[in-house]
Scaffold this motif. Sequence first.
Motif: not given
Length: 299
Positions: A181-188
């Motif tokens: 979750h945190d990786a995806i939200l960091a990017a998007t």
Amino acid sequence: MFDRLCIIGVGLIGGSMARAARRCGLSRQIVGYGREQDLENLQTAKRLQVIDDYYLNIGQALENADCVVIAAPVGSVAGILALLKPFWTENAIYTDVGSTKGSVIEAAKQVFGAVPDNLVPAHPIAGAEKSGVEAALDDLFLNKRLIITPMENTRPDALQKIQRFWESLGSLVSIMDVDHHDAILAATSHLPHILAYSLVDMLGRKDEQSEIFKYAAGGFRDFTRIASSDPTMWLDICSVNKEQIIPLIQQLKSELDKIEQMLANDDRRQLFETFTYARNARQRFLDQFEGNNVENNNI
């Protein structure tokens, strides 16, 4: 679904949850909690009938609550959990709406020693540039993604109830690992906000800023829209998720360096291929986004 829903932080997200829960009949009573400095906002929330009542005393706010939502900036979660600890009960379900989940897990471990099995971290991917309860909407979460990041010890009944709650609000619920979750939200989400803030900061500090903004076209407005978001909230988000964000900034720097070199070399073919790939990738995103909405509307 709930007898008494207690929302800690009745702002845009917390207020929208309250409005949506009331519209859908998901709680018999909805109350808010805040600090002394939040009093005016809480009074407004009650006047607008977003909540039934409010409290500045956490014990009174939690009395008989069977669902407690932490809807405050992610940087304040540890302090809020410490505030909740003396009143924590197995009879209630606790959840949050923060944009980073690793920080919530760490805060829970810091306060309790381990993540309580009735704490269900969640994140609605919805929002607006305005803040405060007056900006709250009862359809803010309709057809929007909602990510739940349970732990191995999360009680199945608590997870199911929070999932059912969000689905009743019209959200598209996904279950995801905390780090993913945190990786995806960091990017998007997090990186785009940093880009928008950085661009406006750079142009706003130029001597000719009045001329720049005077002649800025719609593209500038659209690209920098999210720079109108609450700076305090985004300071917290970026600080607690920096381990995911910094590598992305470094990758972006590399990408900009490549484009700079293409421009310097008048490499029109490479520029065209870069722009074309980006356009097509964005179209794939739009197709998926619109497909999700159509799919949900057909339910």
